[in-house]
Motif scaffolding. Sequence first.
Motif, PDB file in Angstrom:
ATOM      1  N   MET A  98      18.157 -22.540  30.852  1.00 58.64           N
ATOM      2  CA  MET A  98      16.900 -22.002  30.357  1.00 58.64           C
ATOM      3  C   MET A  98      15.798 -22.257  31.387  1.00 58.64           C
ATOM      4  O   MET A  98      15.614 -23.367  31.849  1.00 58.64           O
ATOM      5  N   LYS A  99      15.074 -21.217  31.725  1.00 54.92           N
ATOM      6  CA  LYS A  99      13.962 -21.304  32.660  1.00 54.92           C
ATOM      7  C   LYS A  99      12.654 -21.465  31.895  1.00 54.92           C
ATOM      8  O   LYS A  99      12.515 -21.022  30.761  1.00 54.92           O
ATOM      9  N   ARG A 100      11.668 -22.019  32.582  1.00 58.91           N
ATOM     10  CA  ARG A 100      10.305 -22.078  32.044  1.00 58.91           C
ATOM     11  C   ARG A 100       9.458 -21.113  32.871  1.00 58.91           C
ATOM     12  O   ARG A 100       9.363 -21.241  34.091  1.00 58.91           O
ATOM     13  N   HIS A 101       8.873 -20.156  32.188  1.00 60.52           N
ATOM     14  CA  HIS A 101       8.008 -19.175  32.834  1.00 60.52           C
ATOM     15  C   HIS A 101       6.560 -19.473  32.461  1.00 60.52           C
ATOM     16  O   HIS A 101       6.278 -19.904  31.344  1.00 60.52           O
ATOM     17  N   TYR A 102       5.673 -19.192  33.385  1.00 58.72           N
ATOM     18  CA  TYR A 102       4.243 -19.333  33.126  1.00 58.72           C
ATOM     19  C   TYR A 102       3.594 -17.961  33.227  1.00 58.72           C
ATOM     20  O   TYR A 102       3.933 -17.156  34.099  1.00 58.72           O
ATOM     21  N   ILE A 103       2.645 -17.732  32.335  1.00 56.93           N
ATOM     22  CA  ILE A 103       1.819 -16.529  32.388  1.00 56.93           C
ATOM     23  C   ILE A 103       0.375 -16.993  32.452  1.00 56.93           C
ATOM     24  O   ILE A 103      -0.078 -17.754  31.585  1.00 56.93           O
ATOM     25  N   PHE A 104      -0.338 -16.570  33.473  1.00 54.16           N
ATOM     26  CA  PHE A 104      -1.774 -16.802  33.561  1.00 54.16           C
ATOM     27  C   PHE A 104      -2.430 -15.485  33.162  1.00 54.16           C
ATOM     28  O   PHE A 104      -2.159 -14.445  33.789  1.00 54.16           O
ATOM     29  N   ALA A 105      -3.297 -15.520  32.156  1.00 54.18           N
ATOM     30  CA  ALA A 105      -3.896 -14.288  31.646  1.00 54.18           C
ATOM     31  C   ALA A 105      -5.404 -14.452  31.492  1.00 54.18           C
ATOM     32  O   ALA A 105      -5.873 -15.471  30.964  1.00 54.18           O
ATOM     33  N   SER A 106      -6.137 -13.443  31.937  1.00 54.48           N
ATOM     34  CA  SER A 106      -7.596 -13.552  31.913  1.00 54.48           C
ATOM     35  C   SER A 106      -8.266 -12.199  31.772  1.00 54.48           C
ATOM     36  O   SER A 106      -7.658 -11.149  32.003  1.00 54.48           O
ATOM     37  N   HIS A 107      -9.535 -12.252  31.426  1.00 61.09           N
ATOM     38  CA  HIS A 107     -10.417 -11.094  31.512  1.00 61.09           C
ATOM     39  C   HIS A 107     -10.765 -10.956  32.991  1.00 61.09           C
ATOM     40  O   HIS A 107     -11.258 -11.911  33.595  1.00 61.09           O
ATOM     41  N   GLY A 108     -10.464  -9.833  33.589  1.00 59.42           N
ATOM     42  CA  GLY A 108     -10.713  -9.682  35.020  1.00 59.42           C
ATOM     43  C   GLY A 108      -9.656 -10.394  35.836  1.00 59.42           C
ATOM     44  O   GLY A 108      -8.555 -10.678  35.360  1.00 59.42           O
ATOM     45  N   THR A 109      -9.993 -10.734  37.056  1.00 58.85           N
ATOM     46  CA  THR A 109      -8.999 -11.207  38.021  1.00 58.85           C
ATOM     47  C   THR A 109      -8.898 -12.727  38.158  1.00 58.85           C
ATOM     48  O   THR A 109      -8.275 -13.221  39.099  1.00 58.85           O
ATOM     49  N   LEU A 110      -9.469 -13.477  37.236  1.00 61.23           N
ATOM     50  CA  LEU A 110      -9.386 -14.937  37.298  1.00 61.23           C
ATOM     51  C   LEU A 110      -7.942 -15.410  37.396  1.00 61.23           C
ATOM     52  O   LEU A 110      -7.615 -16.303  38.185  1.00 61.23           O
ATOM     53  N   ALA A 111      -7.047 -14.840  36.604  1.00 58.91           N
ATOM     54  CA  ALA A 111      -5.645 -15.271  36.594  1.00 58.91           C
ATOM     55  C   ALA A 111      -5.017 -15.154  37.979  1.00 58.91           C
ATOM     56  O   ALA A 111      -4.319 -16.063  38.438  1.00 58.91           O
ATOM     57  N   ARG A 112      -5.259 -14.062  38.647  1.00 56.98           N
ATOM     58  CA  ARG A 112      -4.717 -13.865  39.999  1.00 56.98           C
ATOM     59  C   ARG A 112      -5.336 -14.865  40.971  1.00 56.98           C
ATOM     60  O   ARG A 112      -4.665 -15.413  41.842  1.00 56.98           O
ATOM     61  N   GLY A 113      -6.622 -15.118  40.813  1.00 53.44           N
ATOM     62  CA  GLY A 113      -7.303 -16.091  41.674  1.00 53.44           C
ATOM     63  C   GLY A 113      -6.763 -17.493  41.494  1.00 53.44           C
ATOM     64  O   GLY A 113      -6.594 -18.233  42.469  1.00 53.44           O
ATOM     65  N   VAL A 114      -6.469 -17.885  40.251  1.00 47.31           N
ATOM     66  CA  VAL A 114      -5.893 -19.205  39.998  1.00 47.31           C
ATOM     67  C   VAL A 114      -4.524 -19.302  40.673  1.00 47.31           C
ATOM     68  O   VAL A 114      -4.217 -20.301  41.323  1.00 47.31           O
ATOM     69  N   LEU A 115      -3.712 -18.266  40.536  1.00 44.64           N
ATOM     70  CA  LEU A 115      -2.399 -18.284  41.189  1.00 44.64           C
ATOM     71  C   LEU A 115      -2.549 -18.376  42.704  1.00 44.64           C
ATOM     72  O   LEU A 115      -1.829 -19.142  43.354  1.00 44.64           O
ATOM     73  N   ASP A 116      -3.480 -17.636  43.277  1.00 43.55           N
ATOM     74  CA  ASP A 116      -3.703 -17.706  44.727  1.00 43.55           C
ATOM     75  C   ASP A 116      -4.064 -19.133  45.148  1.00 43.55           C
ATOM     76  O   ASP A 116      -3.543 -19.646  46.140  1.00 43.55           O
ATOM     77  N   SER A 117      -4.932 -19.779  44.378  1.00 42.48           N
ATOM     78  CA  SER A 117      -5.337 -21.152  44.699  1.00 42.48           C
ATOM     79  C   SER A 117      -4.182 -22.128  44.534  1.00 42.48           C
ATOM     80  O   SER A 117      -4.001 -23.030  45.359  1.00 42.48           O
ATOM     81  N   VAL A 118      -3.407 -21.965  43.471  1.00 42.36           N
ATOM     82  CA  VAL A 118      -2.242 -22.822  43.249  1.00 42.36           C
ATOM     83  C   VAL A 118      -1.281 -22.712  44.421  1.00 42.36           C
ATOM     84  O   VAL A 118      -0.790 -23.728  44.936  1.00 42.36           O
TER      85      VAL A 118
END
Length: 140
Positions: free
Chosen positions: A1-21
Motif C-alpha cells: 500500500m502506497k501513501r499518496h499526498y494531494i496538495f489542493a488550493s485556491h489558485g496556484t499555492l499548491a503547486r508553489g508548495v510542491l516546488d518549495s518542498v
Amino acid sequence: MKRHYIFASHGTLARGVLDSVELILGKQADISTLCAYVEEQRDLTEQITELMQRIPDEDEIVAITDIFAGSVNNEFVRFLQRPRFHLVAGLNLPLVIDLLISGDEPDTGKLIEEALISSRESIQYCNYTISSAMQADKDF
C-alpha cells in the motif's frame, strides 16, 4: 500500500508548495497538486473526482487543502468515507515537510497529529519571540 499526498488550493499555492518542498527535499513521488479556479472552464468537483479516481482504492491518501471549510476543502469532505483517506486543512510548507520527512511512520493518523503540532510551533510572531528571547538572555 502506497501513501499518496494531494496538495489542493485556491489558485496556484499548491503547486508553489510542491516546488518549495522539492527545492528543499528533492524530487518527490506520489504527490499530486490541484490548483482550483486557475482554468475558467474546469469544474472543481470534476477535477477532484478525476484526481481521486487515479489513486487505487487500496492506497492511502492524505489530502491537504489550503482553507478549512473553503470550497476546495468542502469538495474533499465527500471522500471522508473512503477507507484510508485523510483530510487536513491548512496547507503550509512546515506541515508538508514534517509529513514527508516522517513518512516512514506507519500510523498515518499519528503522523498527521505530530506534523500538525510541529507546524503550529513554527508559526511565530518573530518580533515578540526574539524580543522575549533577548530579554531572557539579559535576565541570566
